[in-house]
Design a protein around this motif. Structure first.
Motif, mmCIF file in Angstrom:
data_model
loop_
_atom_site.group_PDB
_atom_site.id
_atom_site.type_symbol
_atom_site.label_atom_id
_atom_site.label_comp_id
_atom_site.label_asym_id
_atom_site.label_seq_id
_atom_site.Cartn_x
_atom_site.Cartn_y
_atom_site.Cartn_z
ATOM 1 N N VAL A 4 -2.348 2.115 -4.629
ATOM 2 C CA VAL A 4 -1.854 3.491 -4.539
ATOM 3 C C VAL A 4 -2.917 4.367 -3.900
ATOM 4 N N THR A 5 -2.519 5.018 -2.785
ATOM 5 C CA THR A 5 -3.464 5.840 -2.024
ATOM 6 C C THR A 5 -2.826 7.161 -1.609
ATOM 7 N N VAL A 6 -1.974 7.711 -2.490
ATOM 8 C CA VAL A 6 -1.479 9.064 -2.214
ATOM 9 C C VAL A 6 -2.505 10.058 -2.753
ATOM 10 N N VAL A 41 0.872 -1.176 0.000
ATOM 11 C CA VAL A 41 0.000 0.000 0.000
ATOM 12 C C VAL A 41 0.902 1.216 0.000
ATOM 13 N N PHE A 42 0.876 1.957 -1.084
ATOM 14 C CA PHE A 42 1.782 3.102 -1.221
ATOM 15 C C PHE A 42 0.996 4.381 -0.957
ATOM 16 N N GLY A 43 1.274 4.999 0.174
ATOM 17 C CA GLY A 43 0.547 6.206 0.584
ATOM 18 C C GLY A 43 -0.255 5.907 1.843
ATOM 19 N N LEU A 97 -6.868 3.846 -5.726
ATOM 20 C CA LEU A 97 -8.141 4.135 -5.025
ATOM 21 C C LEU A 97 -8.302 5.639 -4.845
ATOM 22 N N GLN A 98 -7.564 6.393 -5.654
ATOM 23 C CA GLN A 98 -7.513 7.833 -5.477
ATOM 24 C C GLN A 98 -8.656 8.548 -6.199
ATOM 25 N N ASN A 99 -8.882 9.788 -5.816
ATOM 26 C CA ASN A 99 -9.769 10.651 -6.594
ATOM 27 C C ASN A 99 -9.024 11.100 -7.848
ATOM 28 N N GLY A 100 -9.777 11.367 -8.898
ATOM 29 C CA GLY A 100 -9.151 11.932 -10.096
ATOM 30 C C GLY A 100 -8.716 10.864 -11.086
ATOM 31 N N LEU A 111 2.937 -1.278 4.365
ATOM 32 C CA LEU A 111 2.527 0.109 4.153
ATOM 33 C C LEU A 111 3.754 0.941 3.827
ATOM 34 N N VAL A 112 3.635 1.834 2.880
ATOM 35 C CA VAL A 112 4.700 2.811 2.622
ATOM 36 C C VAL A 112 4.141 4.179 2.968
ATOM 37 N N GLY A 113 4.748 4.807 3.948
ATOM 38 C CA GLY A 113 4.240 6.096 4.424
ATOM 39 C C GLY A 113 5.365 6.912 5.000
ATOM 40 N N THR A 138 -12.604 2.934 -7.039
ATOM 41 C CA THR A 138 -13.217 4.013 -6.258
ATOM 42 C C THR A 138 -13.504 3.450 -4.872
ATOM 43 N N ALA A 139 -13.378 4.307 -3.889
ATOM 44 C CA ALA A 139 -13.629 3.877 -2.505
ATOM 45 C C ALA A 139 -14.597 4.866 -1.864
ATOM 46 N N THR A 140 -15.675 4.330 -1.301
ATOM 47 C CA THR A 140 -16.592 5.211 -0.582
ATOM 48 C C THR A 140 -16.529 4.935 0.924
ATOM 49 N N TYR A 141 -15.512 4.174 1.357
ATOM 50 C CA TYR A 141 -15.215 4.114 2.807
ATOM 51 C C TYR A 141 -14.743 5.503 3.220
ATOM 52 N N GLY A 142 -15.051 5.870 4.452
ATOM 53 C CA GLY A 142 -14.502 7.111 4.995
ATOM 54 C C GLY A 142 -13.371 6.760 5.947
ATOM 55 N N ALA A 143 -12.266 7.458 5.841
ATOM 56 C CA ALA A 143 -11.113 7.181 6.702
ATOM 57 C C ALA A 143 -10.508 8.486 7.171
ATOM 58 N N PHE A 170 -2.246 14.676 -6.476
ATOM 59 C CA PHE A 170 -1.111 15.473 -6.948
ATOM 60 C C PHE A 170 0.244 14.836 -6.615
ATOM 61 N N ASP A 171 0.256 13.771 -5.851
ATOM 62 C CA ASP A 171 1.504 13.046 -5.545
ATOM 63 C C ASP A 171 1.652 11.785 -6.384
ATOM 64 N N THR A 172 0.775 11.602 -7.357
ATOM 65 C CA THR A 172 0.746 10.344 -8.108
ATOM 66 C C THR A 172 2.001 10.118 -8.935
ATOM 67 N N GLU A 188 -5.335 23.454 6.488
ATOM 68 C CA GLU A 188 -4.490 24.380 5.711
ATOM 69 C C GLU A 188 -3.514 23.596 4.835
ATOM 70 N N LYS A 189 -4.066 22.567 4.130
ATOM 71 C CA LYS A 189 -3.264 21.734 3.230
ATOM 72 C C LYS A 189 -3.773 21.882 1.805
ATOM 73 N N ARG A 190 -2.901 21.589 0.841
ATOM 74 C CA ARG A 190 -3.300 21.600 -0.556
ATOM 75 C C ARG A 190 -4.472 20.658 -0.765
HETATM 76 N N1 LIG Z 1 -9.723 9.595 3.284
HETATM 77 C C1 LIG Z 1 -10.849 9.114 2.724
HETATM 78 O O1 LIG Z 1 -11.866 8.876 3.401
HETATM 79 C C2 LIG Z 1 -10.908 8.848 1.253
HETATM 80 C C3 LIG Z 1 -9.870 9.224 0.417
HETATM 81 N N2 LIG Z 1 -9.975 8.972 -0.923
HETATM 82 C C4 LIG Z 1 -8.879 9.340 -1.826
HETATM 83 O O2 LIG Z 1 -7.695 8.632 -1.468
HETATM 84 C C5 LIG Z 1 -6.538 9.425 -1.710
HETATM 85 C C6 LIG Z 1 -5.778 9.588 -0.392
HETATM 86 O O3 LIG Z 1 -6.599 10.302 0.481
HETATM 87 P P1 LIG Z 1 -6.229 10.391 2.052
HETATM 88 O O4 LIG Z 1 -5.825 9.052 2.540
HETATM 89 O O5 LIG Z 1 -7.352 11.080 2.714
HETATM 90 O O6 LIG Z 1 -4.941 11.361 1.996
HETATM 91 P P2 LIG Z 1 -3.746 11.434 3.060
HETATM 92 O O7 LIG Z 1 -3.030 12.702 2.782
HETATM 93 O O8 LIG Z 1 -4.280 11.148 4.421
HETATM 94 O O9 LIG Z 1 -2.828 10.164 2.664
HETATM 95 C C7 LIG Z 1 -1.858 10.194 1.652
HETATM 96 C C8 LIG Z 1 -0.564 9.750 2.316
HETATM 97 O O10 LIG Z 1 0.428 9.433 1.336
HETATM 98 C C9 LIG Z 1 1.671 9.786 1.891
HETATM 99 N N3 LIG Z 1 2.662 9.920 0.809
HETATM 100 C C10 LIG Z 1 2.579 10.700 -0.289
HETATM 101 N N4 LIG Z 1 3.663 10.541 -1.063
HETATM 102 C C11 LIG Z 1 4.459 9.622 -0.424
HETATM 103 C C12 LIG Z 1 5.715 9.032 -0.697
HETATM 104 N N5 LIG Z 1 6.401 9.356 -1.818
HETATM 105 N N6 LIG Z 1 6.240 8.136 0.174
HETATM 106 C C13 LIG Z 1 5.557 7.802 1.291
HETATM 107 N N7 LIG Z 1 4.346 8.317 1.629
HETATM 108 C C14 LIG Z 1 3.819 9.219 0.771
HETATM 109 C C15 LIG Z 1 1.414 11.097 2.605
HETATM 110 O O11 LIG Z 1 2.415 11.360 3.563
HETATM 111 C C16 LIG Z 1 0.040 10.826 3.225
HETATM 112 O O12 LIG Z 1 0.179 10.304 4.535
HETATM 113 C C17 LIG Z 1 -7.064 10.772 -2.252
HETATM 114 O O13 LIG Z 1 -7.038 10.782 -3.670
HETATM 115 C C18 LIG Z 1 -8.493 10.805 -1.745
HETATM 116 O O14 LIG Z 1 -9.335 11.604 -2.571
HETATM 117 C C19 LIG Z 1 -11.043 8.342 -1.489
HETATM 118 C C20 LIG Z 1 -12.088 7.955 -0.683
HETATM 119 C C21 LIG Z 1 -12.113 8.220 0.713
#
Ligand SMILES: NC(=O)C1=CN([C@@H]2O[C@H](COP(=O)(O)OP(=O)(O)OC[C@H]3O[C@@H](n4cnc5c(N)ncnc54)[C@H](O)[C@@H]3O)[C@@H](O)[C@H]2O)C=CC1
Ligand SMILES: CC(C)(CO)C(=O)C(=O)O
Length: 314
Positions: free
Chosen positions: A70-72, A5-7, A95-98, A27-29, A116-121, A75-77, A255-257
Motif C-alpha cells: 500500500v502506497t497511497v 501495489v495499491f497507489g 510503505l506510507q508515512n504515518g 499496479l493500481v492507480g 519505511t522507505a527512504t528511497y526517493g521517488a 489520508f487515503d488509507t 498546491e495539494k493536501r
Molecule cells: N515519494 C517518495 O519519495 C516517498 C513517499 N513515501 C510515502 O509513500 C506514500 C505515497 O507517497 P507518494 O508516492 O509520494 O504519493 P503520490 O500521491 O505520488 O502517490 C499516491 C498515489 O495513489 C493513488 N491513489 C490513491 N487512492 C487511490 C485509489 N483508491 N485507487 C487508485 N489509486 C489511488 C493516487 O492517485 C496517487 O497517484 C506517502 O505516505 C509518502 O509519505 C515514503 C517515502 C518516500
C-alpha cells in the motif's frame, strides 16, 4: 511472487517497477498514468535505470496476490483498505508515512506489516518515474518481533534488487522516521527550502525541537527512542537528502493536501493521550493546516485542540 501495489503514484510506481524485475506485479492507480503503463511499461530514471512492464489497472478486481503493498498518501488509507477488503493476500505491507497500519488491519484479514522507505521517488510523467535517491526499505511485524511473512516479503524485495532490511523493531523504526519527518517536512514546506537548509540554525534547532518532542511522545507510548537516536537520525537524513524538496514541500509546490495529520498532527494527537505538550509540532501542524484551508485543499479544520493541561489550568 504475485504482488499488488495499491497507489501507483511516485513511490508505488518506483517500487512496483523494481519488483517487476523479479515478480508478477499489478499496479493500481489512475489514468493517464495507468494507460501509459499499459501502453509502454514503466521507465525508471535517476539513481536507478530500469524499464519494466507491470500490469496496471484503475480498479482492483479482487484478484488474489501473495502481497499487497500500500502506497497511497496516508489520508487515503481507509479508502484503499475498503477497496482491498475483497482481496485475498498472504500479507499486506504499508510503505506510507504515518501510523496507518491499524487502519489497514481493522479492515483487512491479512497480516499487516509495517514498512519505511527512504528511497526517493518522483512521478515525472505518465509511465515515467525518477528515483531521486537510493535508500532502503525496512519492514517487519507492525508490533515488533520476528514474522515469517516479513521474511518472505523481504526476500522478494531483495530478489528484485531493492535494498531491504527485515527488522524486529518496527515500532521504534516508525517512531524514528516520524521524528525525522516531524523535524523536516513542515519546516521545509513552510520555509520553501530544500532539506539542507536545516543544517544551520535557526532551521536546525527548529527541526531538533520537533524531533525531540516526537521522541518524548514515543517514550510515553512505550517505545524506546532516546533523544540522541532521534536527533542523529534527523542529522543523517538532512545530510543525505540535502538537495531534496521534502514530500510536504512538493505537495505545497503542487498546491495539494499534505500529510500533516500523519506527521506533526500525529505527534500532537498521541501527545495529548499522555498530557504531553508538544508546542513545536502543534505550531507546525496549525500553520500547515492553515495553509491547506487557505488554499482550499482540505476543508477548514479546527486548530489543534488545546492540551488538557492548558484546559485544566484555566
Ligand atoms: N515519494 C517518495 O519519495 C516517498 C513517499 N513515501 C510515502 O509513500 C506514500 C505515497 O507517497 P507518494 O508516492 O509520494 O504519493 P503520490 O500521491 O505520488 O502517490 C499516491 C498515489 O495513489 C493513488 N491513489 C490513491 N487512492 C487511490 C485509489 N483508491 N485507487 C487508485 N489509486 C489511488 C493516487 O492517485 C496517487 O497517484 C506517502 O505516505 C509518502 O509519505 C515514503 C517515502 C518516500
Ligand atoms: C526523509 C524525507 C524527509 C526526505 O525528504 C521524507 O521522507 C519526505 O520528504 O517525506
Amino acid at each position: 511472487m504475485d504482488v499488488l501495489v495499491f497507489g501507483a503514484g511516485s513511490l508505488g510506481t518506483l517500487v512496483g517497477a523494481l519488483l517487476a524485475r523479479a515478480h508478477d506485479v499489478t499496479l493500481v492507480g489512475r489514468d493517464p498514468h495507468v494507460a501509459a503503463v499499459r501502453e509502454g511499461g514503466v521507465r525508471v530514471s535517476g539513481a536507478v535505470d530500469a524499464h519494466t512492464a507491470p500490469a496496471a489497472t484503475t480498479e482492483y478486481d479482487g484478484s488474489p496476490a501473495d502481497v499487497a503493498v500500500v502506497t497511497v498518501k496516508s489520508f487515503d488509507t481507509a479508502a484503499a483498505a475498503d477497496a482491498l477488503a475483497g482481496g485475498s493476500f498472504e500479507a499486506v505491507l504499508s510503505l506510507q508515512n504515518g501510523f496507518v497500519e491499524e487502519t489497514l488491519a481493522a479492515r483487512l484479514d491479512a497480516p499487516v506489516l509495517a514498512g519505511t522507505a527512504t528511497y526517493g521517488a518522483r512521478l515525472l510523467d505518465p509511465g515515467r518515474v525518477a528515483c531521486t535517491g537510493v535508500g532502503r526499505v525496512a519492514l517487519g511485524a507492525r508490533r515488533g518481533g520476528i514474522d515469517p511473512h516479513a521474511e518472505r516479503v523481504g526476500k522478494a524485495f531483495r530478489d528484485a534488487g531493492i535494498e531491504t532490511l527485515v527488522a524486529a523493531d518496527m515500532p521504534r523504526r516508525r517512531w524514528e522516521k516520524l521524528a525525522v519527518n516531524a523535524g523536516i517536512n513542515a519546516a521545509t514546506a513552510l520555509a520553501r527550502v530544500e532539506n539542507g537548509a536545516l543544517t544551520d540554525d535557526p532551521g536546525r534547532e527548529l527541526a531538533r525541537r520537533a524531533a525531540r518532542e516526537t521522541a518524548r511522545v514515543a517514550r510515553a507510548e512505550g517505545v524506546s527512542l532516546p533523544n540522541r537516536r532521534a536527533l542523529s537520525a534527523l542529522d543523517e537524513v538532512v545530510e543525505a537528502t540535502s538537495d531534496n524538496r521534502s514530500s510536504t514541500l512538493q505537495d505545497v509546490d503542487d498546491e495539494k493536501r499534505t500529510e500533516v495529520d500523519a506527521i506533526n498532527g500525529a505527534v500532537v494527537e498521541r501527545g495529548e493521550r499522555h498530557r504531553l505538550d508538544v508546542p513545536t509540532n502543534r505550531t507546525l501542524a496549525d500553520l500547515l493546516r492553515t495553509w491547506e484551508a487557505g488554499r482550499g485543499v482540505r476543508e477548514a479544520v479546527e486548530a489543534s485542540a488545546p492540551t488538557r493541561q492548558k484546559e485544566s489550568s484555566q
